[in-house]
Write a protein that holds these residues in place. Structure first.
Motif, PDB file in Angstrom:
ATOM      1  N   LEU B   4       0.411   5.763  39.411  1.00 30.58           N
ATOM      2  CA  LEU B   4       1.702   5.286  39.907  1.00 30.58           C
ATOM      3  C   LEU B   4       2.173   6.175  41.052  1.00 30.58           C
ATOM      4  N   LYS B   8       2.551   5.063  44.906  1.00 25.27           N
ATOM      5  CA  LYS B   8       3.844   5.191  45.570  1.00 25.27           C
ATOM      6  C   LYS B   8       3.689   5.960  46.879  1.00 25.27           C
ATOM      7  N   ARG B   9       2.857   6.997  46.823  1.00 29.30           N
ATOM      8  CA  ARG B   9       2.641   7.830  48.004  1.00 29.30           C
ATOM      9  C   ARG B   9       1.970   7.026  49.123  1.00 29.30           C
ATOM     10  N   LEU B  11       2.095   3.786  49.506  1.00 31.03           N
ATOM     11  CA  LEU B  11       3.073   2.817  49.990  1.00 31.03           C
ATOM     12  C   LEU B  11       3.998   3.467  51.016  1.00 31.03           C
TER      13      LEU B  11
END
Lengths: 271, 315
Positions: B4, B8-9, B11
């Motif tokens: 996750l 997220k990184r 993105l």
């Protein structure tokens, strides 16, 4: 510890010397900047011309003393602008509501993701390179870095008890930012300012070296290296002296900052 | 949990790259000046200028032009070079492998050297060796690339006549010729990168050496080399890889000066030419490649930091 102190002292002397040269250099110059005074191009050191002559037969020492003013002055101004606007924006961001802080931080992340030299090249291509513009370019390139450091300092300080006390006391946000947070981040910000100065010197002399920085007839130290590049094969002092001048300036600042940082630590260690 | 965080990184990295494209496009395209007028010069008749404006799509509003450009960029076609009239993709395609080769060689030389210096000075912290290395690396960081390059040319090309001062790479060069051709550019690039990387490595290893488990290892009588390599270094790998990625991202900027000095036909000298000739489509594409590569380095650094953090791994 003596050795570090010695290196720091060397740094201090170099920084003071370059500061004086930037202020009084043009007065000390033995010849006119643009005057062709030597009978021969790329003369050796010594004699009437202490650092020899350049590719047109101009006095290298005089051009160096005049060029230092551009390099030091422009870089100092740009670093000052980058550090102060970065810190101001960071303070504003740290005391603002969450979405403002997020927006500003993301925008700065995007700016920091363009390497300084690349951003500078893009701006020069778009707008050309005047003195004012070079100052702004360097300031814009290194402002996001200053912002990032100042913001992390400000966010940490914002959590401190004395800041919360001030908030409970009913002080406004601006008051807290200027009178509670700012005074406590000045010291690390000064060290960061020194680093930014070094970066800006390297950036601006790099640009001038590429022919995209300070434009003739003015010449900073980077331009001096560029215009004398044809003296490389003869190992002319005209090309080595300005390059060494930049190196002593930046190394001096670096050594000074380093010894200030570790010097502070060693004092508490000994106490 | 880790997946996750990494997702997220990634993105965020994409989002940042999008913002970067917006910044690059706004600076280069939304100028008061007119690219068509600029291209044709003062003597062009208004009709010809208008025609070229139409052809270049300059009559459309800014945001439409941005979207068209972005779409081209994403589909691998960033437009036509204004100066050479060739597709930007082809020009960059010729140059990019050469720049990657220079970067790869520099990394292959600088990483082991920097790790050696960094670990050595961390192991013998505050010794004479460490303090001298500190001053040396601190000075190396502050030296402009063109000074290193000039001195290298003077010493190795002018005085000793060992190496050529211009890097010419012919496709059928022998290994010896290649090594000679690349020696000076790689040396110059390594100079600054090694110093930066060594300093960050030293800090990361020292951070580990200060922790209680290393004290335990010292108390049970392990030798300094064993402590550094067997106990501290594996735990410092995350921060060290982080340091390597961040230092290598510096290569991108350093390459601009080095490629220009040694006349190396890479993408950085291409970009400098694009600036001088104000070839905006080419410049935009180069700027995006450099920023993209830089973002990727930082992304790798961040992901390694996340993955190598045991606290996150076992959650």
């Amino acid at each position: 510890m003596n050795r570090v102190r010695g290196a720091g002292l060397v740094g201090l002397v170099l920084v003071i010397a370059w500061g004086l040269i930037a202020l009084f250099g043009p007065m000390l110059a033995p010849y006119e900047v643009g005057a062709i005074v030597a009978p021969d191009v790329f003369e050796r050191m010594g004699g009437a011309h202490l650092l020899g002559s350049d590719y047109l037969g101009r006095d290298v020492l005089s051009r160096l003393l005049n060029g230092a003013r551009f390099t030091v002055g422009l870089s100092f101004g740009a670093a000052l602008l980058a550090s102060s606007s970065g810190a101001a924006l960071a303070l504003f961001s740290a005391i603002s509501v969450r979405w403002v802080d997020e927006t500003v931080s993301r925008l700065m992340d995007a700016l920091i993701s363009i390497p300084g030299k690349i951003l500078a090249l893009v701006i020069v291509a778009a707008f050309g390179s005047s003195m004012v513009l070079l100052l702004l370019i360097a300031a814009v390139s290194y402002m996001p870095g200053a912002f990032r450091i100042a913001r992390s300092l400000a966010v940490n300080l914002n959590q401190m008890e004395y800041v919360q006390v001030a908030r409970v006391r009913g002080e406004g946000r601006v008051h807290i930012a200027i009178f509670e947070i700012l005074p406590n981040m000045i010291h690390p910000l000064l060290a960061d300012f020194g680093l930014r100065f070094v970066f800006v010197v390297l950036l601006l002399s790099g640009l001038s070296f590429l022919g995209l920085g300070v434009q003739p007839p003015d010449a900073d130290l980077g331009s001096l290296v560029r215009e004398n590049i044809s003296g490389l094969a003869e190992v002319a002092p005209a090309i080595i002296a300005p390059a060494l001048a930049i190196a002593t300036l930046t190394i001096g600042v670096n050594l000074l900052i380093d010894s200030l940082a570790s010097g502070g630590r060693s004092v508490t260690d000994e106490a | 949990m880790i997946l996750l965080l990494v997702a997220k990184r990634i993105l965020i990295a994409f989002f940042t790259l999008l913002l970067v494209s917006l910044v690059v496009f706004s600076i280069t395209s939304l100028l008061p000046g007119d690219a068509a007028q600029e291209l044709l010069g003062q003597s062009a008749t208004p009709e010809i200028v208008a025609e070229l404006r139409e052809q270049l799509g300059l009559n459309q509003p800014g945001h439409i032009r941005y979207l068209v450009w972005l779409k081209g960029l994403l589909s691998g076609d960033p437009g036509i070079s204004m100066v050479s009239d060739m597709p930007v993709r082809d020009i960059i395609g010729q140059r990019l492998p050469k720049s990657l080769m220079l970067a790869g060689l520099t990394a292959a030389v600088s990483v082991p050297l920097a790790l050696l210096i960094g670990i050595l000075s961390a192991m013998y912290r505050d010794s004479r060796l460490d303090r001298s290395l500190n001053i040396v690396t601190l000075s190396m960081i502050a030296v402009p690339e063109f000074l290193v390059a000039t001195i290298a040319v003077i010493v190795f090309a002018v005085q000793l006549r060992w190496l050529p001062s211009i890097t010419i790479v012919s496709p059928d060069a022998t290994f010896g010729e290649l090594a000679r051709a690349f020696a000076m550019p790689v040396m110059t690039l390594c100079f600054v990168v090694v110093a930066q990387m060594a300093r960050m490595t030293r800090a990361a290893v020292i951070n580990q050496l200060d922790s209680p488990y290393v004290e335990m290892a010292i108390l049970k009588g392990a030798r300094p080399t064993r402590i550094a390599l067997r106990h501290a270094f594996p735990n410092a790998i995350g921060p060290v890889v982080n340091a390597i990625a961040l230092s290598l991202s510096y290569l991108l900027g350093g390459a601009i000066i080095v490629e220009t000095i040694f006349n190396y036909p890479g993408i950085a000298s291409l970009m400098v030419n694009a600036v001088t000739s104000r070839d905006m489509p080419l410049l935009q594409a180069c700027a995006m490649i450099f920023s993209g590569a830089y973002l990727m380095m930082v992304l790798v650094a961040d992901i390694v930091a996340i993955v190598s953090n045991p606290k996150l791994r076992h959650r």
